[in-house]
Design a protein around this motif. Structure first.
Motif, short mmCIF file in Angstrom:
data_model
loop_
_atom_site.label_atom_id
_atom_site.label_comp_id
_atom_site.label_asym_id
_atom_site.label_seq_id
_atom_site.Cartn_x
_atom_site.Cartn_y
_atom_site.Cartn_z
N GLY A 174 16.59 27.22 -11.45
CA GLY A 174 16.71 26.28 -12.56
C GLY A 174 16.84 24.83 -12.14
N SER A 175 17.06 24.58 -10.85
CA SER A 175 17.17 23.20 -10.39
C SER A 175 15.78 22.57 -10.29
N ASN A 176 15.75 21.25 -10.18
CA ASN A 176 14.50 20.50 -10.10
C ASN A 176 14.46 19.68 -8.83
N LEU A 177 13.24 19.39 -8.37
CA LEU A 177 13.10 18.47 -7.25
C LEU A 177 11.78 17.72 -7.37
N ASP A 192 0.84 -1.20 0.00
CA ASP A 192 0.00 0.00 0.00
C ASP A 192 0.87 1.25 0.00
N VAL A 193 0.66 2.12 -0.98
CA VAL A 193 1.34 3.40 -1.06
C VAL A 193 0.31 4.41 -1.55
N SER A 194 0.21 5.55 -0.85
CA SER A 194 -0.69 6.62 -1.29
C SER A 194 0.02 7.95 -1.10
N GLY A 195 -0.58 9.00 -1.66
CA GLY A 195 0.01 10.33 -1.62
C GLY A 195 0.25 10.80 -3.04
N GLU A 196 0.99 11.89 -3.18
CA GLU A 196 1.26 12.45 -4.51
C GLU A 196 2.76 12.71 -4.68
N ALA A 197 3.17 12.66 -5.94
CA ALA A 197 4.52 13.05 -6.33
C ALA A 197 4.38 14.26 -7.24
N VAL A 198 5.20 15.29 -6.98
CA VAL A 198 5.16 16.51 -7.79
C VAL A 198 6.58 16.85 -8.22
N TRP A 199 6.74 17.12 -9.53
CA TRP A 199 8.04 17.54 -10.07
C TRP A 199 8.00 19.06 -10.15
N TYR A 200 8.93 19.72 -9.45
CA TYR A 200 9.01 21.19 -9.44
C TYR A 200 10.31 21.66 -10.07
N ARG A 201 10.23 22.78 -10.79
CA ARG A 201 11.43 23.50 -11.25
C ARG A 201 11.52 24.74 -10.38
N LEU A 202 12.64 24.92 -9.71
CA LEU A 202 12.84 26.04 -8.80
C LEU A 202 13.34 27.26 -9.57
N ASP A 203 13.29 28.42 -8.92
CA ASP A 203 13.68 29.67 -9.59
C ASP A 203 15.15 29.69 -9.99
N THR A 215 8.38 6.80 5.64
CA THR A 215 7.23 6.18 4.98
C THR A 215 5.97 7.03 5.13
N ARG A 216 6.08 8.15 5.83
CA ARG A 216 4.93 9.03 6.05
C ARG A 216 5.34 10.49 5.86
N GLY A 217 4.44 11.30 5.29
CA GLY A 217 4.62 12.74 5.28
C GLY A 217 5.14 13.31 3.98
N ASN A 218 5.55 14.58 4.06
CA ASN A 218 6.05 15.35 2.91
C ASN A 218 7.57 15.32 2.92
N GLN A 219 8.17 15.19 1.74
CA GLN A 219 9.63 15.14 1.64
C GLN A 219 10.08 15.55 0.25
N ASN A 220 11.29 16.11 0.18
CA ASN A 220 11.84 16.62 -1.09
C ASN A 220 13.08 15.82 -1.47
N TYR A 221 13.22 15.62 -2.80
CA TYR A 221 14.37 14.91 -3.36
C TYR A 221 14.92 15.70 -4.54
N PRO A 222 16.14 16.23 -4.44
CA PRO A 222 16.73 16.95 -5.57
C PRO A 222 16.88 16.03 -6.78
N VAL A 223 16.63 16.58 -7.95
CA VAL A 223 16.78 15.84 -9.20
C VAL A 223 18.10 16.29 -9.84
N PRO A 224 18.98 15.34 -10.20
CA PRO A 224 20.23 15.73 -10.85
C PRO A 224 19.96 16.59 -12.09
N ASP A 225 20.84 17.56 -12.33
CA ASP A 225 20.66 18.51 -13.43
C ASP A 225 20.59 17.85 -14.80
#
Length: 183
Positions: A102-105, A89-100, A144-154
């Motif tokens: 130019g990096s992504n997470l 069981d896995v629920s929640g959302e994944a969002v890809w953001y581009r920061l000001d 396994t719970r909550g909000n978290q950020n992961y940098p995306v390699p350039d």
């Protein structure tokens, strides 16, 4: 004698610091003052009356921020909702953001996942079958719970990936995947 002068000066300083942090001193300045006696100033000139509260009000006046002062809001590139896989069981959302800058997470929002050994967050090229093949690891799952950020390699392009997976590296098992759709 010096000790008495230092002690008296200390009492004056301590007595002047008796206001609590919430209080504002409102001592008015003298209403009249004369300029020093010289050829350019006469004894009839006066300094206008200004109170401490007027000075404070001017010093604390808010200024309107300009566009340059405000950081740019992150740009949402893609978003998807998790669903469980392989009996997990896995629920929640994944969002890809581009920061000001130019990096992504990748941001996992409201994640709720089964626990397992060696869980990682992966960008995946497909959302069904062997999702781990050709993907890119973003690192160990922080929780396994909550909000978290992961940098995306350039060097990674959002167009190359179909989703985000909670992946068990030890057993090569997909716990859950969030297919990403353009925002």
């Amino acid at each position: 004698m010096r000790f008495l002068l230092v002690a008296a000066a200390g009492l004056v300083v301590v007595a002047g610091c008796q206001n609590t942090p919430d209080e504002v001193a409102d001592d008015p300045l003298p209403t009249e003052a004369t300029a020093p006696e010289d050829e350019t100033a006469s004894a009839e000139e006066t300094v206008p009356t200004v109170t401490a509260s007027q000075i404070q009000a001017e010093a604390n006046m808010p200024t309107e921020p300009t566009a340059e002062d405000m950081p740019a809001a992150p740009e949402e590139i893609a978003r998807g909702s998790f669903s469980g896989a392989s009996g997990h069981d896995v629920s929640g959302e994944a969002v890809w953001y581009r920061l000001d800058d130019g990096s992504n997470l990748i941001r996992l929002e409201g994640l709720d996942s089964d626990n397992g050994p060696d869980l990682e967050v992966w960008l995946v090229r497909r959302t069904t079958g062997d999702v781990g093949q050709g993907g890119a690891s973003l690192g160990s799952l922080k929780s396994t719970r909550g909000n978290q950020n992961y940098p995306v390699p350039d060097n990674l392009d959002p167009a190359d990936f179909a989703g985000v997976s909670v992946w068990c590296e030890r057993f090569s098992v997909n716990f859950g995947v969030a297919p990403l759709a353009d925002s």
